[in-house]
Design an enzyme around this catalytic site. Structure first.
Site, PDB file in Angstrom:
ATOM      1  N   ASN A 138       0.878  -1.340   0.126  1.00  0.00           N
ATOM      2  CA  ASN A 138      -0.035   0.142   0.097  1.00  0.00           C
ATOM      3  C   ASN A 138       0.920   1.229   0.006  1.00  0.00           C
ATOM      4  OD1 ASN A 138      -2.298  -1.615   0.170  1.00  0.00           O
ATOM      5  ND2 ASN A 138      -2.238  -1.512   2.363  1.00  0.00           N
ATOM      6  N   LYS A 157       1.100  -3.486  -6.009  1.00  0.00           N
ATOM      7  CA  LYS A 157      -0.401  -4.036  -5.573  1.00  0.00           C
ATOM      8  C   LYS A 157      -1.048  -3.126  -6.439  1.00  0.00           C
ATOM      9  CE  LYS A 157      -3.620  -4.015  -1.684  1.00  0.00           C
ATOM     10  NZ  LYS A 157      -3.740  -3.933  -0.077  1.00  0.00           N
ATOM     11  N   GLU A 210      -7.993  -3.663  -2.870  1.00  0.00           N
ATOM     12  CA  GLU A 210      -8.309  -2.900  -1.778  1.00  0.00           C
ATOM     13  C   GLU A 210      -8.096  -1.248  -1.833  1.00  0.00           C
ATOM     14  OE1 GLU A 210      -5.970  -4.939   1.245  1.00  0.00           O
ATOM     15  OE2 GLU A 210      -7.455  -6.513   1.241  1.00  0.00           O
ATOM     16  N   ARG A 225       1.320  -8.356  -8.128  1.00  0.00           N
ATOM     17  CA  ARG A 225       0.615  -9.158  -7.195  1.00  0.00           C
ATOM     18  C   ARG A 225      -0.793  -9.520  -7.823  1.00  0.00           C
ATOM     19  NH1 ARG A 225      -0.828  -7.188  -2.055  1.00  0.00           N
ATOM     20  NH2 ARG A 225      -0.011  -8.864  -0.639  1.00  0.00           N
ATOM     21  N   LYS A 273      -0.645 -15.065  -3.302  1.00  0.00           N
ATOM     22  CA  LYS A 273      -0.422 -15.440  -2.039  1.00  0.00           C
ATOM     23  C   LYS A 273      -0.780 -17.045  -1.935  1.00  0.00           C
ATOM     24  CE  LYS A 273      -2.100 -11.405   0.362  1.00  0.00           C
ATOM     25  NZ  LYS A 273      -3.046 -10.437   1.287  1.00  0.00           N
ATOM     26  N   ASP A 287      -6.760 -15.210   2.304  1.00  0.00           N
ATOM     27  CA  ASP A 287      -5.880 -14.241   2.945  1.00  0.00           C
ATOM     28  C   ASP A 287      -5.085 -14.701   4.250  1.00  0.00           C
ATOM     29  OD1 ASP A 287      -4.207 -11.812   3.201  1.00  0.00           O
ATOM     30  OD2 ASP A 287      -6.004 -10.864   3.614  1.00  0.00           O
ATOM     31  N   GLU A 315      -0.555 -11.773  11.009  1.00  0.00           N
ATOM     32  CA  GLU A 315      -1.838 -10.935  10.965  1.00  0.00           C
ATOM     33  C   GLU A 315      -2.916 -11.797  11.596  1.00  0.00           C
ATOM     34  OE1 GLU A 315      -2.495  -9.318   7.325  1.00  0.00           O
ATOM     35  OE2 GLU A 315      -4.481  -8.555   7.739  1.00  0.00           O
ATOM     36  N   HIS A 354     -11.384 -16.838   8.300  1.00  0.00           N
ATOM     37  CA  HIS A 354     -11.802 -15.526   8.132  1.00  0.00           C
ATOM     38  C   HIS A 354     -12.704 -15.058   9.383  1.00  0.00           C
ATOM     39  CE1 HIS A 354     -12.016 -11.048   6.386  1.00  0.00           C
ATOM     40  NE2 HIS A 354     -10.788 -11.858   5.582  1.00  0.00           N
TER      41      HIS A 354
END
Ligand code: GCW
Length: 717
Positions: A228, A305, A309, A342, A378, A383, A411, A539
């Site tokens: 980001n 990226k 998002e 990505r 990934k 995620d 995370e 998730h």
């Protein structure tokens, strides 16, 4: 008077030893402590390390290799290692091909090991029994020295030493999600290492320590800033800072890369568009690349990226991911740089199952990428969950090199305080079979390029490194950094063996310690799956910060940000139907892989609720109903953490006080939080299934409303 002096001396000594203790074992030395070996082992090392004979050009890299060897032998065997011109019995010969005729005549398999490999061998040379570390380059030599020092600690058969090693994957990178203000996205180990404000004049000693640690496990690249990204990193002032870091990394064989913001031409270039097909945009990136390579001749390239998002990307201009990637690739091409693009894309306006979206968008682009583009995928389609099936793109894009993205920072795995050994998770994914070209088409072979004969190959780990003294937020988190590096070098290596190596280097070579602690680490991965997301759940963590359980959340704007989107529990049953009666995400896998994941006969219940929606009364292989089995897993997860705590307690005699206590206290935090996860999830799923708890199953400590009311406005990361 005399006695006062004596007492004050003693006090001083005590204080001094307390102080040195404090700094000696706070985890800062990582796995490079080179602590004194037990006597017989030290003696063995001493006989194989009489002196060293250097047969290579003097470079900043070989200088570091020699220093490291001397440092290691001094620490491990308590012995000064002199340099010598003459070979003796017990010399260590450090040689680069072509620099020493007698060694070249030994016909070592140097032609097979490329630019980074090495040969480590006990041989007779000019009539003397020696160990040679031989390579084609200085960096190969450095890697060989690190391996030799590892062998000194792990191996009892130095006289039979015979290792030929070279990395299977060419780009072995850390990805830092570090912002320019030193906040680390999803970081739990303090601030970013990169002190942008004081760079380039002030060079923190930790940059060099970081480079050395990475080199010791074969990592050869680092992306310094968050995906980001902020376009400011590409301005001249910041590029000077990046160049200063690159100068420190270079002798250790590490290239720097940057996350590039796709809209940089508009944000810092004053252009009206960032359309990848616009000639001025291409020109802008070309000259940006020229500028970067002026400062950093070995700059690695860009990580991007895009259209993910909220990040800008080629879709904003009606272009494809390939258009965007190829435009950047064209700018880097002449300089030898690569674009890591990505595939982590999913959109809130796309009603398709999130699991399917990256495949749907990227598969049609297979073969459309320039040859210096590699697509970064990934490990799983959602995620970085405690357990995910491998991403269906692996094996589905034969004409495009794909690189793996693992997450080292935890995370979704309890942040820094939970002990979770990720080597086990990485190994599970790397050894998964895509069946893309029949049985044996392992994910590892997709990403090392061997399945489709790609020259470019890569693997990235989202770093867990920060400014904390222990680098990673806990001593055991260092193992995940270490395991990532070792598996990047050899993706088919055993994570259990890597755990043993790490424990030996980091704590103690005592066999009882190593075996017990290895077991503890290996069970930790399944434990976290069980107390968070058993049987294929995913998730269901807290929104935003991702801390703690929140399976009840259903009020997020984007559907796929709600835990209820993933577990789909109702009074009848639970799970996400991804078979043909549901989203059909399963069909993105080769038939044999799909069968492995979701065929009830395949006896694989790990992924049950990931791929299928089943009744609470569904009969499991154990004979229990799904409801009973789910409860059993949650309880087992908590029990495992309790057992890990007890195991650690038995290891007190082997570990220094500071590191022992820290792990012990963290394991207590983990136990409390595992119980919280279990209780909150049980309370919630009970409220949905309306089923009672079977006899003997403990009721949650609080009611559901209690768990729902918890809030964590200051959670880290
Ligand atoms: O899982 C999400 C994380 C984001 C991250 C994103 C990504 C860098 O919660 O923090 O953003 O993945 O991988 O891009």
């Amino acid at each position: 008077m005399k006695s006062i002096v004596w007492i004050s001396r003693c006090l001083c000594l005590l204080l001094l030893s307390a102080v040195t203790q404090l700094h000696a074992e706070d985890g800062h030395e990582l796995w490079l402590r080179y602590a004194a070996l037990p006597k017989t082992q030290a003696a063995q090392v001493a006989t194989h390390a009489i002196d060293y004979v250097f047969k290579a050009a003097e470079t900043p890299t070989t200088q570091r290799a020699r220093n490291e060897l001397a440092l290691g032998v001094a620490g491990l065997a308590g012995k000064k290692l002199p340099g010598s011109e003459q070979i003796h019995d017990g010399s260590i010969v450090l040689a680069v091909a072509g620099k020493y005729a007698p060694l070249d005549q030994q016909a070592l398999p140097l032609q097979n090991i490329g630019n980074e490999g090495f040969v480590l061998r006990a041989i007779t040379l000019e009539g003397h029994a020696v160990i040679v570390v031989a390579a084609n380059t200085d960096i190969g030599l450095l890697y060989g020295v690190f391996e030799l020092l590892r062998k000194f600690q792990l191996d009892n058969a130095l006289a039979k030493l015979d290792i030929v090693s070279n990395p299977k994957i060419s780009l072995r990178l850390l990805n830092h999600w570090d912002n320019l203000d030193r906040k680390v996205e999803r970081g739990y180990a303090g601030q970013s290492l990169w002190d942008w404000w004081r760079l380039p004049q002030y060079l923190d000693a930790r940059y060099e320590q970081y480079a050395r640690a990475n080199a010791s496990i074969g990592i050869n690249g680092t992306v310094l800033n968050n995906v980001n990204s902020n376009a400011r990193i590409l301005t001249p002032a910041y590029l000077e800072k990046v160049a200063a870091i690159a100068r420190i990394m270079r002798p250790w064989g590490i290239k720097v890369y940057l996350s590039a913001r796709f809209s940089a031409p508009q944000e810092i270039g004053g252009l009206k568009t960032s359309d990848p097909l616009d000639a001025n945009v291409q020109k802008w990136w070309n000259s940006k690349a020229d500028e970067i390579y002026q400062l950093i001749p070995d700059f690695g390239g860009f990580l991007v990226k895009a259209n993910s998002e909220g990040q800008p990307g080629p879709n904003d201009f009606g272009r494809t991911h390939a258009d965007g990637a190829n435009m950047l690739a064209a700018a880097l091409k002449a300089h030898g740089g690569v674009v890591m693009w990505r595939a982590f894309v999913y959109s809130d306006v796309n009603p398709e199952d999130r699991h399917k979206q990256a495949w749907s968008e990227f598969k049609p682009l297979d073969g459309k990428f320039a040859d210096n583009v590699i697509v970064q995928v990934k490990n799983g389609a959602i995620d970085f969950q405690p357990r995910e099936p491998f991403h269906p793109l692996f094996g589905a894009m034969p004409n495009t090199p794909l690189m793996m993205e693992f997450q080292i920072t935890k995370e979704y795995l309890g942040f820094a305080t939970h002990l979770v050994y990720l080597g086990a998770q990485y190994e599970e994914v790397l050894k998964a079979d895509t069946y893309a070209k029949g049985a044996g088409s392992l994910v590892a072979k997709v990403i090392d390029g061997s399945l489709e004969q790609h020259k470019l190959s890569g693997i990235a780990g989202v770093a867990n490194i920060g400014s904390d003294r222990d680098w990673s937020g806990s001593d055991f988190n260092q193992a995940n950094w270490y395991a990532f590096g070792r598996l990047a070098w050899d993706p088919l290596a055993s994570s259990a063996q890597i755990a043993r190596d790490w424990l030996t280097q980091t704590f103690s070579s005592d066999p009882t310690f190593v075996e017990t602690a290895t077991q503890l680490m290996l069970r930790s991965r399944e434990a976290v799956v069980d107390y968070m997301t058993p049987l294929g759940l995913a998730h269901i963590m807290g929104t935003g910060h991702h801390y703690g359980p929140a399976p009840w959340v259903s009020d997020q704007k984007r559907p796929e940000w709600n835990p209820v989107y993933y577990h789909r529990a109702d009074q009848q049953g639970i799970g996400f139907d991804r078979t043909d009666t549901g989203s059909a995400a399963l069909s993105q896998y080769a038939a044999a892989a799909a069968q492995h994941f979701a065929d009830p006969q395949a006896n694989n219940e790990q992924y049950l609720l990931w791929f299928r929606h089943v009744s609470w009364q569904y009969k499991m292989h154990s004979g229990r109903t799904l409801w009973e089995e789910l409860l059993q897993h949650y309880d087992h997860g908590v029990a495992e953490v309790a057992a890990m705590g007890q195991q650690w307690q038995t290891l007190e005699p082997y570990v220094d006080a500071e590191r022992f206590l820290k792990a012990k206290e963290f394991l207590q935090i983990q136990l409390n939080e595992a119980q919280w996860w279990r209780d909150a999830c049980v309370a919630y799923f009970m409220s949905i299934s309306k089923l009672p708890l079977p006899k003997g199953v403990q009721a949650p400590a609080y009611n559901l409303e209690y768990y729902q009311a918890l809030s964590f406005p200051s959670a880290p990361g």
